[in-house]
Each structure stands twice: as C-alpha cells, then as structure tokens.
Design a protein around this motif. Structure first.
Motif, PDB file in Angstrom:
ATOM      1  N   GLN A 243      45.945  51.342  59.528  1.00 38.08           N
ATOM      2  CA  GLN A 243      45.063  52.489  59.310  1.00 38.08           C
ATOM      3  C   GLN A 243      44.661  52.993  60.692  1.00 38.08           C
ATOM      4  O   GLN A 243      43.956  52.301  61.430  1.00 38.08           O
TER       5      GLN A 243
ATOM      6  N   TYR B 148      43.038  55.763  63.304  1.00 38.77           N
ATOM      7  CA  TYR B 148      42.019  56.802  63.448  1.00 38.77           C
ATOM      8  C   TYR B 148      42.233  57.477  64.790  1.00 38.77           C
ATOM      9  O   TYR B 148      42.243  56.801  65.815  1.00 38.77           O
TER      10      TYR B 148
ATOM     11  N   GLY C 174      45.799  61.919  56.557  1.00 36.47           N
ATOM     12  CA  GLY C 174      44.514  62.305  55.993  1.00 36.47           C
ATOM     13  C   GLY C 174      43.579  62.783  57.082  1.00 36.47           C
ATOM     14  O   GLY C 174      43.981  62.977  58.222  1.00 36.47           O
TER      15      GLY C 174
ATOM     16  N   THR D 183      40.677  60.394  67.218  1.00 32.38           N
ATOM     17  CA  THR D 183      39.499  61.253  67.395  1.00 32.38           C
ATOM     18  C   THR D 183      39.594  61.942  68.747  1.00 32.38           C
ATOM     19  O   THR D 183      40.198  61.420  69.685  1.00 32.38           O
TER      20      THR D 183
ATOM     21  N   SER E 282      56.541  54.092  55.287  1.00 29.52           N
ATOM     22  CA  SER E 282      55.925  55.304  54.763  1.00 29.52           C
ATOM     23  C   SER E 282      54.702  55.673  55.589  1.00 29.52           C
ATOM     24  O   SER E 282      54.101  54.812  56.244  1.00 29.52           O
ATOM     25  N   VAL E 283      54.353  56.952  55.546  1.00 35.06           N
ATOM     26  CA  VAL E 283      53.194  57.450  56.288  1.00 35.06           C
ATOM     27  C   VAL E 283      52.427  58.396  55.371  1.00 35.06           C
ATOM     28  O   VAL E 283      53.033  59.229  54.686  1.00 35.06           O
ATOM     29  N   ARG E 284      51.116  58.247  55.327  1.00 34.31           N
ATOM     30  CA  ARG E 284      50.259  59.201  54.618  1.00 34.31           C
ATOM     31  C   ARG E 284      49.260  59.747  55.625  1.00 34.31           C
ATOM     32  O   ARG E 284      48.649  58.979  56.375  1.00 34.31           O
TER      33      ARG E 284
ATOM     34  N   ARG F 171      42.271  54.333  67.515  1.00 39.06           N
ATOM     35  CA  ARG F 171      42.068  52.919  67.219  1.00 39.06           C
ATOM     36  C   ARG F 171      42.713  52.658  65.867  1.00 39.06           C
ATOM     37  O   ARG F 171      43.000  53.605  65.117  1.00 39.06           O
TER      38      ARG F 171
ATOM     39  N   TYR G 213      39.717  62.397  59.057  1.00 33.02           N
ATOM     40  CA  TYR G 213      38.629  61.485  59.400  1.00 33.02           C
ATOM     41  C   TYR G 213      37.522  62.342  59.997  1.00 33.02           C
ATOM     42  O   TYR G 213      37.769  63.107  60.929  1.00 33.02           O
ATOM     43  N   ILE G 214      36.337  62.266  59.439  1.00 31.18           N
ATOM     44  CA  ILE G 214      35.240  63.144  59.852  1.00 31.18           C
ATOM     45  C   ILE G 214      33.995  62.303  60.108  1.00 31.18           C
ATOM     46  O   ILE G 214      33.604  61.483  59.262  1.00 31.18           O
ATOM     47  N   GLU G 215      33.414  62.467  61.277  1.00 29.53           N
ATOM     48  CA  GLU G 215      32.163  61.778  61.603  1.00 29.53           C
ATOM     49  C   GLU G 215      31.017  62.782  61.505  1.00 29.53           C
ATOM     50  O   GLU G 215      31.059  63.840  62.133  1.00 29.53           O
TER      51      GLU G 215
ATOM     52  N   ARG H   7      32.203  65.665  63.974  1.00 27.54           N
ATOM     53  CA  ARG H   7      33.426  65.567  64.777  1.00 27.54           C
ATOM     54  C   ARG H   7      34.576  65.366  63.796  1.00 27.54           C
ATOM     55  O   ARG H   7      34.500  64.529  62.898  1.00 27.54           O
ATOM     56  N   ALA H   8      35.639  66.127  63.990  1.00 26.70           N
ATOM     57  CA  ALA H   8      36.784  66.041  63.087  1.00 26.70           C
ATOM     58  C   ALA H   8      37.909  65.267  63.752  1.00 26.70           C
ATOM     59  O   ALA H   8      38.150  65.411  64.961  1.00 26.70           O
ATOM     60  N   GLY H   9      38.583  64.445  62.987  1.00 27.24           N
ATOM     61  CA  GLY H   9      39.695  63.675  63.518  1.00 27.24           C
ATOM     62  C   GLY H   9      40.765  63.486  62.462  1.00 27.24           C
ATOM     63  O   GLY H   9      40.723  64.096  61.398  1.00 27.24           O
ATOM     64  N   LYS H  10      41.738  62.645  62.791  1.00 29.05           N
ATOM     65  CA  LYS H  10      42.835  62.395  61.869  1.00 29.05           C
ATOM     66  C   LYS H  10      42.807  60.942  61.411  1.00 29.05           C
ATOM     67  O   LYS H  10      42.406  60.049  62.158  1.00 29.05           O
ATOM     68  N   TYR H  11      43.259  60.743  60.188  1.00 29.52           N
ATOM     69  CA  TYR H  11      43.351  59.402  59.621  1.00 29.52           C
ATOM     70  C   TYR H  11      44.778  59.258  59.102  1.00 29.52           C
ATOM     71  O   TYR H  11      45.240  60.084  58.316  1.00 29.52           O
ATOM     72  N   ILE H  12      45.486  58.243  59.564  1.00 29.46           N
ATOM     73  CA  ILE H  12      46.900  58.106  59.218  1.00 29.46           C
ATOM     74  C   ILE H  12      47.161  56.680  58.740  1.00 29.46           C
ATOM     75  O   ILE H  12      46.777  55.716  59.418  1.00 29.46           O
ATOM     76  N   GLU H  13      47.770  56.551  57.563  1.00 26.18           N
ATOM     77  CA  GLU H  13      48.153  55.234  57.044  1.00 26.18           C
ATOM     78  C   GLU H  13      49.655  55.041  57.228  1.00 26.18           C
ATOM     79  O   GLU H  13      50.434  55.882  56.783  1.00 26.18           O
ATOM     80  N   ILE H  14      50.022  53.954  57.862  1.00 27.86           N
ATOM     81  CA  ILE H  14      51.433  53.680  58.125  1.00 27.86           C
ATOM     82  C   ILE H  14      51.795  52.328  57.532  1.00 27.86           C
ATOM     83  O   ILE H  14      51.121  51.328  57.807  1.00 27.86           O
TER      84      ILE H  14
ATOM     85  N   LEU I   6      51.315  59.897  67.796  1.00 24.05           N
ATOM     86  CA  LEU I   6      50.193  60.208  66.909  1.00 24.05           C
ATOM     87  C   LEU I   6      48.983  60.785  67.639  1.00 24.05           C
ATOM     88  O   LEU I   6      48.271  61.617  67.102  1.00 24.05           O
TER      89      LEU I   6
END
Lengths: 83, 83
Positions: A5, A7, B40, A9, B36-38, A76, B42-44, A38-45, A67
């Motif tokens: 998982q 993150y 999404g 930012t 695989s990759v998903r 992280r 991430y927002i703080e 604050r907006a960021g990305k979340y990626i599951e691999i 990424l």
C-alpha cells in the motif's frame, strides 16, 4: 504474494492546488471546521517476491522510478503478505 | 485539531484504467513480478472538532458529499488528534 500500500504525497513545501480546491469545496458545502487539505495518491500493488526484503526493495525502486516524483513528492508504503 | 487520513479506492468490480496503465509502466520498466495495481486517492484533512465522534461524523459526511463517489468508490479514514 505481497500487497504493498503506497502513499505518495507532495512535500510540505510544495504548493498543492488540488488540496486547496478540495478545501474550498468542503468549506462551500458548510464544513467550516476544515483547516487545511493535502491531496495525494494511494496505490495498491500486488507482487510476487521471495521474501519481505525482496518485496520491500522492489516497491522502493518502483516508487523512485515511476510512482513518485522525488523532486516534489514523498512516498511511504506498508507491506503485508497475502495468500 | 484533528488529522483525518482519507483513502478513496475504486470498488473492486469497477474497471481501473489508471491502475492498468501503472501496471503496464512498471512491467515495461522490468518489474515483471507485479501482478496487479489499483490506483486511488489519499487525502489529509486537518479540522477542528469538539471530540472524536464529532470529527468522525464530519469526515464521513465530507467523504459522502464530496471526496468519494459512492456509486463507484469506497472510502475509509483514520483519525488522530494533533496539537
């Protein structure tokens, strides 16, 4: 199989227009209590790796090479073993 | 002040072209072990709230009303108190 998982930012010193837009939208909707966003990305691999160390090294390289943009972004990640 | 870390992901049944593109990019870079990759978001969010319950309710409403599209996305969040 490992699940990472990730993150990504923006570094704290970098302007975040997307976060500002979300903050504006939330306040317009009546959420006056919102201080900052604050907006960021979340990626599951999901990846194959022989052990945790190999998985960690692979994911770190993926972050550095594709990424995240290390000039303006931090990353992280958490790793867990999944069946 | 409360810090909410919000994760917005596509529901598992929803196609994820961004995730597929990232997977393709990683495999092209030599990371053949990626299954695989998903992708999404991430927002703080930093917000004022009188207690944890109030903060939780506010953030849940923010997710439903703006941050996530409940038709195609799931959300979850963690809350912690920060000075």
């Amino acid at each position: 199989m490992w699940l990472a998982q990730v993150y990504v930012t923006l570094k704290p010193v970098v302007n975040d227009p997307q976060g500002l837009a979300i903050r504006g939208g939330l306040r317009n909707l009546g959420f006056e209590s919102v201080e900052s966003v604050r907006a960021g990305k979340y990626i599951e691999i999901k990846l194959e790796a022989s052990d945790r160390e190999a998985a960690e090294n692979a994911v770190r390289q993926m972050c550095i090479k594709l990424l995240a943009n290390p000039v303006i972004e931090d990353f992280r990640f958490d790793l867990e073993y999944v069946a």
